[in-house]
Design an enzyme around this catalytic site. Sequence first.
Site, PDB file in Angstrom:
ATOM      1  N   LYS A 157      41.733  36.652  37.231  1.00 17.21           N
ATOM      2  CA  LYS A 157      42.866  37.579  37.075  1.00 17.21           C
ATOM      3  C   LYS A 157      43.712  37.033  35.920  1.00 17.21           C
ATOM      4  CE  LYS A 157      46.182  40.107  39.967  1.00 17.21           C
ATOM      5  NZ  LYS A 157      45.823  41.478  39.594  1.00 17.21           N
TER       6      LYS A 157
HETATM    7  N1  PPE Z   1      41.253  45.408  40.347  1.00 15.44           N
HETATM    8  C1  PPE Z   1      42.205  45.121  39.417  1.00 15.44           C
HETATM    9  C2  PPE Z   1      41.883  45.291  37.992  1.00 15.44           C
HETATM   10  C3  PPE Z   1      43.454  44.659  39.851  1.00 15.44           C
HETATM   11  O1  PPE Z   1      44.390  44.360  38.954  1.00 15.44           O
HETATM   12  C4  PPE Z   1      43.730  44.535  41.230  1.00 15.44           C
HETATM   13  C5  PPE Z   1      45.090  44.047  41.711  1.00 15.44           C
HETATM   14  C6  PPE Z   1      42.710  44.840  42.146  1.00 15.44           C
HETATM   15  C7  PPE Z   1      41.483  45.266  41.664  1.00 15.44           C
HETATM   16  C8  PPE Z   1      42.903  44.655  43.636  1.00 15.44           C
HETATM   17  O2  PPE Z   1      42.998  43.288  43.972  1.00 15.44           O
HETATM   18  P1  PPE Z   1      43.779  42.764  45.252  1.00 15.44           P
HETATM   19  O3  PPE Z   1      45.213  42.947  44.989  1.00 15.44           O
HETATM   20  O4  PPE Z   1      43.371  41.363  45.389  1.00 15.44           O
HETATM   21  O5  PPE Z   1      43.326  43.595  46.403  1.00 15.44           O
HETATM   22  N2  PPE Z   1      46.203  44.439  40.925  1.00 15.44           N
HETATM   23  C9  PPE Z   1      47.471  43.756  41.091  1.00 15.44           C
HETATM   24  C10 PPE Z   1      48.401  43.982  39.913  1.00 15.44           C
HETATM   25  C11 PPE Z   1      48.860  45.366  39.692  1.00 15.44           C
HETATM   26  C12 PPE Z   1      49.895  45.460  38.565  1.00 15.44           C
HETATM   27  O6  PPE Z   1      50.085  46.571  38.035  1.00 15.44           O
HETATM   28  O7  PPE Z   1      50.536  44.449  38.233  1.00 15.44           O
HETATM   29  C13 PPE Z   1      48.126  44.048  42.427  1.00 15.44           C
HETATM   30  O8  PPE Z   1      47.745  44.990  43.123  1.00 15.44           O
HETATM   31  O9  PPE Z   1      49.025  43.305  42.805  1.00 15.44           O
END
Ligand code: PPE
Length: 308
Positions: A157
Site C-alpha cells: 500500500k
Molecule cells: N484496494 C485498494 C486500491 C485500496 O486502496 C483499498 C483500501 C482496498 C482495496 C481495500 O483494502 P482494505 O481497506 O484493507 O479492506 N483503501 C483505503 C484508502 C482509501 C482512500 O481513499 O484513502 C481505505 O479504504 O482505507
Amino acid sequence: MEETAKIWMNGELVDWADATVHVGVHGLHYGTGVFEGIRAYETPKGPAVFRLAEHMQRLHDSAKLLYMELPYTVEELRSATHELVRANGLPAAYIRPIAFFGYGSLGVHTRGNPVETVIMSWPWGAYLGEDALAKGITAKISSWKRVGPNVIPHVSKATGIYLNSMLATTEAQRAGYDEGILLTDNGFVADGPGENIFVVKNGRILTPPLSTSILPGITRDAIVQIAQDLGYVVEEADLIRADLMLADEVFMTGTAAEVTPVRAVDDVEIGVGDVTLEIQKTYLDVVNGRSEQWSHWLDVVETVAAPA
Ligand code: PPE
C-alpha cells in the site's frame, strides 16, 4: 478534513497543527511512502479498532517491498494507535498511519533519508456518500489500467501507487459516475481505486485473486470469511468486464467504503441485491461490536486507566 487534537509523530503526540515536514522530503517528490487506512468503531465495550494488528503488519509488509525499514514494531504501532485514540477521544474514527522517506537528500535513491512515521485520526463518514451504503453507486470501467505486479508491487500500500487510483476515480467522477473500476493490462477485473470487488452470480460469490494486481484487502478477507460462514460458496476467479455487467450483484469492500453495493456498471443496471445487503449488515454488526463470533477482530481501546 475535520481536525482533531493530536497526531502521533515519530514516537510522540503532537498538536494537529505541529505535525509538519519540510517541502524537501523524499516522499513528497517521489511518492516513497507506505500507508494504512483503519477504522475504529464505537462498540458496547468502548472504541474498538478493526483488525489493528493486521493493518500494522500490512504496513510492515508494504515497507519491506519498498526496501524501507520501519523504526517501530507492529506492537509499538498498535499501542501508539491506542494512545492516539485515547488522546483524541473520538468514539469512532478513521485512522491513517503513514511512513515515508523524509528530509535528507533528493535524487530517487533513498539512502540516508530518515523514515518518518506518523498516525493521524479524524472522523470520516461514508466514503462514497451517505446514500451509497443503502442505494449503491454507479461505476465506470476506467481507461487507466491497474499497475502491474512488475511495475510497482501492488501488494504494497505505497503512496506512489495512488496516482493510478487518483486518475481512475477522477476520470469516473468527471464522466458523472461515482467510482472507477480498474482492469489489468490483460483485461481482468482488478480493484477499485480504494476498494476490492465482489460479484454475486447464481448464488456464488466471486472475487479477483491476488494475481490480478489487487491490494490484499483486510475487509476482503473478512468478507470472504463472513460470507462462507453465512453459507455462501466464495471463490477467487479471473473476471472480465462482461462478468460485472451480467452479474446478479456487484459490491465493493474496503476500510473506508465498508460494503458498498454497485448498482450499475458502465450504464448497465444491476441493482442492489439481497446477498450484498445481508453481507453488509453482518459486516456492520461485526465492526460495531454486535457479534460475539468475530469479536477477536476488535481491538478495544482502554479509555480509562486500569486500577493500580
Ligand atoms: N484496494 C485498494 C486500491 C485500496 O486502496 C483499498 C483500501 C482496498 C482495496 C481495500 O483494502 P482494505 O481497506 O484493507 O479492506 N483503501 C483505503 C484508502 C482509501 C482512500 O481513499 O484513502 C481505505 O479504504 O482505507
